[in-house]
Write an enzyme that holds these catalytic residues in place. Sequence first.
Site, PDB file in Angstrom:
ATOM      1  N   GLU A  47      45.909  59.401  36.558  1.00  0.00           N
ATOM      2  CA  GLU A  47      46.592  60.584  35.817  1.00  0.00           C
ATOM      3  C   GLU A  47      46.748  60.170  34.173  1.00  0.00           C
ATOM      4  O   GLU A  47      47.263  58.871  34.201  1.00  0.00           O
ATOM      5  CB  GLU A  47      47.894  60.820  36.471  1.00  0.00           C
ATOM      6  CG  GLU A  47      48.665  62.011  35.841  1.00  0.00           C
ATOM      7  CD  GLU A  47      49.740  62.779  36.261  1.00  0.00           C
ATOM      8  OE1 GLU A  47      50.074  62.119  37.467  1.00  0.00           O
ATOM      9  OE2 GLU A  47      49.995  63.931  35.986  1.00  0.00           O
ATOM     10  N   CYS A 243      50.664  65.990  38.389  1.00  0.00           N
ATOM     11  CA  CYS A 243      51.303  67.126  37.955  1.00  0.00           C
ATOM     12  C   CYS A 243      50.558  67.580  36.714  1.00  0.00           C
ATOM     13  O   CYS A 243      50.595  68.922  36.309  1.00  0.00           O
ATOM     14  CB  CYS A 243      52.669  66.885  37.468  1.00  0.00           C
ATOM     15  SG  CYS A 243      53.541  66.476  38.630  1.00  0.00           S
ATOM     16  N   ASN A 374      47.839  70.124  43.360  1.00  0.00           N
ATOM     17  CA  ASN A 374      48.631  68.863  43.478  1.00  0.00           C
ATOM     18  C   ASN A 374      49.578  69.091  44.375  1.00  0.00           C
ATOM     19  O   ASN A 374      49.413  69.214  45.795  1.00  0.00           O
ATOM     20  CB  ASN A 374      48.575  68.322  42.027  1.00  0.00           C
ATOM     21  CG  ASN A 374      49.440  67.129  41.956  1.00  0.00           C
ATOM     22  OD1 ASN A 374      48.997  66.301  42.577  1.00  0.00           O
ATOM     23  ND2 ASN A 374      50.780  67.056  41.112  1.00  0.00           N
ATOM     24  N   GLU A 375      50.665  68.804  43.916  1.00  0.00           N
ATOM     25  CA  GLU A 375      52.040  68.908  44.388  1.00  0.00           C
ATOM     26  C   GLU A 375      52.464  70.401  44.897  1.00  0.00           C
ATOM     27  O   GLU A 375      53.729  70.832  44.065  1.00  0.00           O
ATOM     28  CB  GLU A 375      53.229  68.197  44.110  1.00  0.00           C
ATOM     29  CG  GLU A 375      52.730  66.718  44.379  1.00  0.00           C
ATOM     30  CD  GLU A 375      54.040  65.656  43.908  1.00  0.00           C
ATOM     31  OE1 GLU A 375      54.890  66.230  42.944  1.00  0.00           O
ATOM     32  OE2 GLU A 375      54.088  64.534  44.219  1.00  0.00           O
TER      33      GLU A 375
END
Length: 656
Positions: A47, A243, A374-375
């Site tokens: 990331e 994120c 993603n989350e």
Amino acid sequence: MMRSKLLGAFILSCILNVHAQEKKTFTIDASHPIADISPNMWGVFFEDINLGADGGIYAELIKNRSFEFADPFMGWKKLGENIGEGAFLVLNRKDKPNNPRFLRVNTNLSAGKVGLRNEGFRGMGVKQGLRYDFSILYKQSTPGITLHVQLVDSLGAIIGESNFRPEKTGVDWQKQQISFQATRTEPKAKFILWFEGKGVLDLDMISLFPEDTWKKRPGGLRADMVQLLADMKPGFIRFPGGCIVEGRDLANRFQWKKTVGPVEDRKLIINRWNTEFKHRLTPDYYQTFGLGFFEYFQLAEDIGAEPLPILNCGMACQFNTAELVPLDELDEYVQDALDLIAFANGDLSTKWGQLRAAMGHPQPFNLKMLGVGNENWGPQYIERLEVFKKALNAHYPEIKIVASSGTDPEGERFEFLNKELRRLQVDFIDEHYYRSPDWFLTHANRYDAYDRQGPKIFAGEYAAHTDRTAGTGNRNNWKAAIAEAAFLTGVERNADVVGMASYAPLFAHVDGWQWTPDLIWVDNLQAYGTPNYQVQKLYATNKGTDVIPIRMENEAVSGQQGVYASAVLDQKINEVIIKVVNHNDYAIDGSFKIQTKGSLAQDVEHVLLAAGLEEENTIQDPNRVSPKIDQVVLQGKTLETQLAPYSFHIFKIKMR
Ligand code: AHR
């Protein structure tokens, strides 16, 4: 007083003695493999956080090269004593919507010498004797300005220079490059561009790269950072996050299509980690996408890893704006996913296959899996995921779908998603756990009771946090790393359930981080692997092909008396590989009995990783906690050895 001290010392020595005599017997059944191990089991999570890409692995040295940051002169300083009004203008053109700004330099307006200085990303790492490639896009109606290019050290002394006069004229942008050598090594260099002569010159994409990029690719990646990844022999690389996939809002989500094609046409956005943590504000953090999706695929190929892109599912980060795309407007997002598969795998008759070829890779990248979200969590995620899944399964049934189980490895949100993802029969459930070292130690049996028939698990983001999640005090020390090593014996033992695993985050710059802990730390000149990196690397480079049973006193070994173990067979090289963690402050005598039909080589390679719990690696001492290799000898089919306090061992036994 003295008597009680002596008594205390006596009692302590008795306790230590008892422990010193502690002996554990392990049996390893090499004749009965119990599960296949995925060849891409251990991978990396990439990331652009902590200056991971811009200012990190992407080797560009100039910050804000195209003046597109919110403040067009961020990173730049105007130099000169009599800078006339209008000597430096930022123009915003219509015909380049992805890179609208450029700089107009008008030296007719200034009395003396004028210039621009760029500070780099926390300075620039410059190496003596190395070639530096400087390039610009320029436009002018008459040649008149000579550019003097300089690298200077932290005191302003010149450590590399050259000059040239752009000669071409006309309305089209021209590219010009010159190269020069650095005369000294300097970790915090700056770059200066002096303008000499009279005239008007338009400039864009002011760029400086070292020659020693990975595979010497112009405009490429920092070789030392890529090498650390390659050394892990990762089975996969997940990108681009994290994120940043979601974005704080949808406008600033990661859109892969804006990261491919010529670099000057890639649309820069603010990096969400710029403003995420008030205690670690990083106002100069943007994503230029010089490292874009083509380069991610290329990196995956270079290091032998399966590419695992994760795409936005129509939801912005739920910790921030939590913006949602209405379900009936998801088409663009779904199309991005379908087009990405075409970009990676499509033949040259397709638009996206053609773009890949034009960028230098006519062969497909062989994408096999794709993450959706993603989350993300809640019913809103499941609704969106279903739309994606339907389309992906219809068009590309061979592509495995990775889906999110949210931010936590337990709790209501997790339970809901876990149930729903199993109902939807996704291929992989992406679990994240940033937890204390104790959590890792007490959850080494997490996967023992998981459903063997359902989706596979992707342990997509994990790290032991010695302070608190998203705190600044988390350390990459041995305390964290040995807890991860212990936990991972349980992951390896359950390789029929867990198909992939990666530590997160991957990179951090010592002067520009937002999140701790991280697997690999860098400054402008060096990079090193943490103890956690050493653990990941040892698992990845000793992964084997089959899980075999290992029992201690006739039970699976999962933390009884602080001992953890797993064992694998490597059918390719005929080797039994045992991994053991002694998480005690005293040594243990281990007796390992290998049950196998054939005979065993008597010389056994022993890899030891051990340290004090607080010990860490640093830029100054990068190998303080690193594996030591020696040989131990087998007696028949039994290995008698001592497991040092707080140690992680790998024993590699050749079968004949
Ligand atoms: O790894 C850092 C962050 O942790 C990732 O961006 C996110 O997925 C998780 O919350």
